[in-house]
Design an enzyme around this catalytic site. Structure first.
Site, PDB file in Angstrom:
ATOM      1  N   GLU A 121      31.705   4.669  57.590  1.00 61.04           N
ATOM      2  CA  GLU A 121      32.287   4.203  58.844  1.00 61.04           C
ATOM      3  C   GLU A 121      33.449   5.090  59.276  1.00 61.04           C
ATOM      4  OE1 GLU A 121      33.463   0.104  58.633  1.00 61.04           O
ATOM      5  OE2 GLU A 121      31.497  -0.567  57.933  1.00 61.04           O
ATOM      6  N   GLU A 134      27.819   0.522  66.735  1.00 61.57           N
ATOM      7  CA  GLU A 134      27.871  -0.938  66.573  1.00 61.57           C
ATOM      8  C   GLU A 134      28.763  -1.582  67.629  1.00 61.57           C
ATOM      9  OE1 GLU A 134      28.426  -2.430  62.603  1.00 61.57           O
ATOM     10  OE2 GLU A 134      28.764  -4.471  63.303  1.00 61.57           O
ATOM     11  N   ASP A 184      26.857  -2.519  53.189  1.00 59.09           N
ATOM     12  CA  ASP A 184      27.892  -3.314  52.507  1.00 59.09           C
ATOM     13  C   ASP A 184      27.997  -4.700  53.139  1.00 59.09           C
ATOM     14  OD1 ASP A 184      29.157  -2.683  54.874  1.00 59.09           O
ATOM     15  OD2 ASP A 184      31.019  -1.984  53.958  1.00 59.09           O
ATOM     16  N   SER A 185      27.186  -4.960  54.167  1.00 57.96           N
ATOM     17  CA  SER A 185      27.058  -6.327  54.688  1.00 57.96           C
ATOM     18  C   SER A 185      26.590  -7.273  53.596  1.00 57.96           C
ATOM     19  CB  SER A 185      26.088  -6.357  55.880  1.00 57.96           C
ATOM     20  OG  SER A 185      24.871  -5.738  55.543  1.00 57.96           O
ATOM     21  N   LYS A 198      25.895   6.335  54.337  1.00 66.17           N
ATOM     22  CA  LYS A 198      26.517   6.023  55.621  1.00 66.17           C
ATOM     23  C   LYS A 198      27.992   5.780  55.377  1.00 66.17           C
ATOM     24  CE  LYS A 198      26.260   1.828  57.747  1.00 66.17           C
ATOM     25  NZ  LYS A 198      27.709   1.471  57.822  1.00 66.17           N
ATOM     26  N   ASP A 233      25.347   2.533  51.832  1.00 66.12           N
ATOM     27  CA  ASP A 233      26.623   2.421  52.537  1.00 66.12           C
ATOM     28  C   ASP A 233      27.766   2.740  51.571  1.00 66.12           C
ATOM     29  OD1 ASP A 233      27.744   1.873  54.976  1.00 66.12           O
ATOM     30  OD2 ASP A 233      27.410  -0.285  54.903  1.00 66.12           O
TER      31      ASP A 233
HETATM   32  O1  KIV Z   1      26.575  -2.963  56.352  1.00 66.86           O
HETATM   33  C1  KIV Z   1      25.684  -3.008  57.203  1.00 66.86           C
HETATM   34  O2  KIV Z   1      24.677  -3.708  57.055  1.00 66.86           O
HETATM   35  C2  KIV Z   1      25.839  -2.204  58.408  1.00 66.86           C
HETATM   36  C3  KIV Z   1      24.837  -2.352  59.505  1.00 66.86           C
HETATM   37  C4  KIV Z   1      24.805  -3.703  60.047  1.00 66.86           C
HETATM   38  C5  KIV Z   1      24.952  -1.293  60.514  1.00 66.86           C
HETATM   39  O3  KIV Z   1      26.759  -1.448  58.483  1.00 66.86           O
END
Ligand code: KIV
Length: 273
Positions: free
Chosen positions: A113, A180, A42-43, A111, A81
């Site tokens: 968090e 992280e 989600d970056s 993934k 994510d």
């Molecule tokens: O969203 C993302 O790209 C991340 C990574 C940087 C671990 O969570």
């Protein structure tokens, strides 16, 4: 690559290389380079959408980008994510959203968090046959609760909480944990205590693998980069030079040349006679 095979890499003492990718061409590049795990992170909210943080990224956007990545059929494991809000409203909607990543996006895992607060959701996802990559330490979706993007686990209480969460996540059945922005000594202790791999970002060299944002790694962004990023190329200069030369060539008429154009099969006068 499979989630299981990542664990086998750790058992053999081999390191895991992971990057983010948000589309077809970058997924193909990552796969060709031998990347083990592609994270559709989600970056993308910051890297592609130019937002200040990741909070506004939607479920539909994650599915859209994941589908572009999986269409590249990379040999890397594709992990999607779960964006902010997609796993906070109870187990039912969380399972539905995670299933969308697999069914519509083509991801092979998700993934999400968070530590102990997220255990009921993680258990439900695993029960629904969704492989889960956990994420501890600096969890960017908690930016407001944490008071900024700050290194986590520097003090005893938080360090012990992160350590315990990692142990419990392994017991729950996640296949790996992203660590992280935590001190390298803590990451080393966690990595030694777990059988599943740890994948670090800003967590030092003792993790079982490393993940970086691809646009940072290849130098495609001019935004401020955290100290843990290593830029392996200056792609921005390369692209900028190409674009400037294009502008100049269009301006001067040097582009396109005859060999970059098409011809009629007959004399044009015949067409307009
Ligand atoms: O969203 C993302 O790209 C991340 C990574 C940087 C671990 O969570």
């Amino acid at each position: 690559m499979t989630a299981l095979a990542l664990g086998q890499k750790k058992a053999r003492g081999e390191k895991i290389a992971a990057v983010t990718a948000y589309d077809f061409p970058t997924a193909r590049l990552a796969s060709e380079a031998g990347i083990d795990l592609i994270l559709v992170g989600d970056s993308l909210g910051m890297v592609l959408q130019g937002r200040e943080n990741t909070l506004k990224v939607s479920m539909d956007e994650m599915v859209y980008h994941t589908s572009m990545v999986s269409r590249a059929r990379p040999r890397s494991l594709v992990v999607s994510d779960m964006p902010y809000g997609s796993f906070h409203a109870g187990v039912g909607p969380s399972v539905e959203n995670a299933c969308r990543c697999l069914k519509e996006g083509g991801a092979e895992a998700v993934k999400l968090e968070g530590g102990r607060k997220r255990f009921p959701v993680i258990e439900a996802l695993l029960d629904a046959e969704v492989p889960v990559l956990a994420h501890l330490g600096l969890t960017p979706q908690s930016v407001h609760a944490l008071g900024g993007f700050k290194v986590q686990g520097k003090l005893k209480e938080k360090a012990r909480e992160i350590f315990q969460d990692a142990l419990d996540l392994e017991k729950l059945g996640v296949f790996a944990v992203v660590l992280e922005s935590i001190p390298m000594e803590l990451a080393g202790r966690i990595s030694a205590a777990l059988r599943i791999p740890t994948i670090g970002i800003g967590a030092g060299p003792l993790c079982d693998g490393q993940v970086l944002v691809l646009h940072d790694l290849v130098g495609l962004t001019d935004l401020h980069l955290p100290r843990f990023v290593r830029r392996y190329a200056d792609s921005r200069s390369l692209w900028l030079d190409a674009l400037r030369r294009f502008v100049a060539d269009v301006g001067s008429g040097a582009f396109p040349a005859e060999k970059e154009s098409y011809h009629l099969e007959r004399d044009i006068e015949e067409f307009f006679r």
